[in-house]
Write a protein that holds these residues in place. Structure first.
Motif, PDB file in Angstrom:
ATOM      1  N   MET A  38      23.260  26.387  -2.409  1.00 36.49           N
ATOM      2  CA  MET A  38      22.981  26.450  -3.991  1.00 36.49           C
ATOM      3  C   MET A  38      23.007  24.964  -4.372  1.00 36.49           C
ATOM      4  O   MET A  38      22.201  24.747  -5.253  1.00 36.49           O
ATOM      5  CB  MET A  38      24.443  27.087  -4.481  1.00 36.49           C
ATOM      6  N   LYS A  39      23.343  23.906  -3.699  1.00 39.94           N
ATOM      7  CA  LYS A  39      23.172  22.498  -3.987  1.00 39.94           C
ATOM      8  C   LYS A  39      21.713  22.047  -3.743  1.00 39.94           C
ATOM      9  O   LYS A  39      21.365  21.105  -4.533  1.00 39.94           O
ATOM     10  CB  LYS A  39      24.038  21.828  -3.028  1.00 39.94           C
ATOM     11  N   SER A  95      28.221  24.089 -10.144  1.00 38.98           N
ATOM     12  CA  SER A  95      26.871  23.436  -9.866  1.00 38.98           C
ATOM     13  C   SER A  95      26.205  22.687 -11.194  1.00 38.98           C
ATOM     14  O   SER A  95      25.618  21.674 -11.214  1.00 38.98           O
ATOM     15  CB  SER A  95      25.846  24.260  -9.231  1.00 38.98           C
ATOM     16  N   LEU A  96      26.264  23.559 -12.202  1.00 36.24           N
ATOM     17  CA  LEU A  96      25.680  23.163 -13.236  1.00 36.24           C
ATOM     18  C   LEU A  96      26.273  21.879 -14.153  1.00 36.24           C
ATOM     19  O   LEU A  96      25.622  21.046 -14.333  1.00 36.24           O
ATOM     20  CB  LEU A  96      25.844  24.353 -14.415  1.00 36.24           C
ATOM     21  N   ILE A  97      27.616  22.114 -13.984  1.00 32.27           N
ATOM     22  CA  ILE A  97      28.320  20.505 -14.572  1.00 32.27           C
ATOM     23  C   ILE A  97      27.998  19.624 -13.553  1.00 32.27           C
ATOM     24  O   ILE A  97      27.731  18.255 -14.085  1.00 32.27           O
ATOM     25  CB  ILE A  97      29.822  21.010 -14.516  1.00 32.27           C
ATOM     26  N   GLY A  98      27.884  19.834 -12.266  1.00 30.92           N
ATOM     27  CA  GLY A  98      27.658  18.686 -11.260  1.00 30.92           C
ATOM     28  C   GLY A  98      26.185  17.967 -11.831  1.00 30.92           C
ATOM     29  O   GLY A  98      25.927  16.636 -11.841  1.00 30.92           O
ATOM     30  N   ARG A  99      25.106  18.850 -11.971  1.00 33.19           N
ATOM     31  CA  ARG A  99      23.859  18.467 -12.358  1.00 33.19           C
ATOM     32  C   ARG A  99      24.024  17.713 -13.653  1.00 33.19           C
ATOM     33  O   ARG A  99      23.043  16.562 -13.756  1.00 33.19           O
ATOM     34  CB  ARG A  99      22.931  19.580 -12.449  1.00 33.19           C
ATOM     35  N   LYS A 132      26.046  32.748   2.785  1.00 30.92           N
ATOM     36  CA  LYS A 132      25.322  31.684   3.624  1.00 30.92           C
ATOM     37  C   LYS A 132      24.230  31.113   2.575  1.00 30.92           C
ATOM     38  O   LYS A 132      24.155  29.840   2.271  1.00 30.92           O
ATOM     39  CB  LYS A 132      24.717  32.098   4.850  1.00 30.92           C
ATOM     40  N   SER A 133      23.724  32.157   1.562  1.00 29.89           N
ATOM     41  CA  SER A 133      22.619  31.749   0.509  1.00 29.89           C
ATOM     42  C   SER A 133      23.714  30.901  -0.501  1.00 29.89           C
ATOM     43  O   SER A 133      22.880  30.050  -1.106  1.00 29.89           O
ATOM     44  CB  SER A 133      22.135  32.822   0.004  1.00 29.89           C
TER      45      SER A 133
END
Length: 488
Positions: free
Chosen positions: A112-113, A146-150, A107-108
């Motif tokens: 993350m987003k 997530s890093l690449i998305g940011r 759930k955590s």
């Protein structure tokens, strides 16, 4: 509730924990299965884990979750340890019902987003430390995504498509009407993440770069990061670390558009690679990337010192491999402008290296063999030009054909001993070609200039032989006299 420490747990040889078997087994399916199969009523048991992910720190966090009735604080700094421990110990819903660690960490991770950039970096660093353990790759992939998305979301689109390297012609930057200062600011905004990702190991760099390439991220920015990563890592790393970093960076640069890779920076990596004894396949990739942009090279770029232990001055074999890479796709795929630049560069290079008295033919095993496709194209072109019966005989000699002659002369050049033969070949070609006098005066002058320069090189070599012979004779006589005469 009374707690008894009837289970001894050795975690990777780092630390030993005394815990309550019943409490731990009620949340951990792995231990529950193990104790369910055991027979006998021994009070004190010992379990040894040799591959527990995260070691003693991770086991302690997991134990606190069990002793706290299935509750614990989950944050970016410990979620990777808890998630890996939950997978390893099989802490799922079938064992402890709704209060299970695997579901709580899952759930955590779904949130993350909403994490900040610094929280993502903390979790990624923790995951990188867990890489030897297979159960840690799942959360690591989520962090990398997530890093690449940011990075992709925050990066501005480039002013125009990346069709050339940043230090080549400047066409990439000139296609936008904004000021130079505005472009610099835009470029700095696109590279803000460089320092933050320097912690990445060589194993993790590929996991970050390959998805960026698949998502059509600007190849110029990616290449700049790889060069920055290489310089930062090689500044303080050991020789083995430098070798791994250079090999990884070369492999990642190879999957980019080579026209987006800085030619100057490639030579910077080459200087490091020549001292690191990198793999042959990585060296071949680097030479191919450099050779493909050889028309951007200068004479200083090519004057590379010879390998250690060689008595000649410059690494001529390496330059020949660059030339092979430049002609790899065939002469028909190379533009006349590129051929003209490389031909002029080779003219300067030959003039620089040919006077070396230590340069012998056996030092130059040319990789451009007779079987090479591009050489066949050159030879067939020249043979058509030189045969009186050829259909092309009546056509005037173009600048491109003159450049072909020049390139073939360079390929055939083994060392200074063959300069005379090369000069004769040029004379033969010039005599066989029926050159009109109206539009080809410049070509005639160019060929005569080539012949004159070759003759001058031969003359310089002949002049150097006499002084070198005297020096060698004087050294021999000095050594022999010192051995024969007794000391007074």
């Amino acid at each position: 509730m009374a707690v008894c420490c009837d289970l001894e747990v050795d975690v990777n040889g780092e630390e030993t924990f005394m815990v309550d078997k019943k409490i731990i087994a009620s949340y951990c399916g792995r231990l529950s299965k193990l104790f369910g199969k055991s027979t006998g009523s021994a009070r004190n048991l010992k379990v040894i884990f040799n591959d527990f992910p995260g070691g003693a720190e991770s086991f302690e966090l997991m134990s606190r979750f069990c002793y706290n009735n299935g509750r614990t604080v989950i944050n970016p700094s410990n979620i990777s340890l808890l998630y890996s421990a939950a997978q390893f110990m099989e802490m799922n819903i079938s064992v402890s019902g709704t209060h299970n660690l695997l579901e709580e960490t899952g759930k955590s991770l779904e949130e993350m987003k909403y994490w900040t950039w610094s929280e993502l970096l903390i979790t990624t660093k923790k995951c990188q430390d867990l890489l030897p353990f297979p159960n840690s790759t799942g959360i690591l992939e989520k962090c990398v995504d997530s890093l690449i998305g940011r990075i992709t979301a925050s990066g501005e689109p480039s002013p125009c498509p990346s069709t050339s390297s940043p230090d080549s012609s400047g066409a990439r930057l000139s296609c936008d009407s904004r000021s130079t200062e505005s472009l610099k600011n835009s470029f700095s905004r696109a590279t803000w993440w460089f320092d933050d990702l320097l912690f990445l190991s060589t194993n993790l760099v590929g996991m970050v770069i390959e998805p960026m390439v698949s998502k059509k991220f600007d190849h110029v920015i990616i290449s700049r990061f790889l060069f920055y990563y290489q310089k930062s890592k090689c500044y303080t790393g050991t020789s083995d670390d430098k070798r791994k970093v250079v090999e990884t960076v070369i492999d990642m640069l190879c999957i980019l558009d080579w026209n987006s890779v800085s030619f100057k920076s490639l030579f910077g990596i080459l200087r490091v690679a020549l001292n690191c004894n990198i793999r042959k396949c990585s060296r071949a990739k680097l030479e191919s990337m450099i050779g493909s942009q050889m028309d951007q090279a200068t004479l200083d770029n090519l004057l590379i010192p010879s390998p250690h232990g060689m008595n000649y001055s410059y690494n001529v074999n390496l330059v020949l491999r660059f030339l092979k890479a430049f002609l790899h796709g065939g002469i028909s795929l190379v533009s006349p402008i590129q051929l003209r630049k490389v031909a002029s560069l080779m003219d300067l290079y030959i003039a620089e290296v040919a006077p070396d008295p230590c340069l012998k033919p056996y030092n130059l095993p040319s990789p451009l063999s007779e079987q090479d496709f591009s050489i066949k194209k050159l030879q067939s072109k020249l043979s058509c030009l030189s045969k009186p019966s050829s259909k092309d005989y009546s056509k005037p000699l173009t600048k491109q054909n003159a450049i072909l002659i020049h390139l073939l002369v360079f390929v055939k050049l083994g060392a200074r001993e063959r300069i005379k033969e090369t000069s004769q070949q040029i004379v033969v070609y010039a005599r066989k070609l029926d050159l009109p006098t109206d539009n080809n005066d410049k070509i005639r002058a160019h060929l005569k200039g080539m012949q004159w320069r070759v003759t001058e090189l031969e003359r310089v070599c002949m002049k150097m032989q006499a002084p070198m012979t005297k020096i060698m004779n004087s050294r021999v006589s000095r050594h022999s006299s010192s051995r024969s005469l007794p000391r007074l």
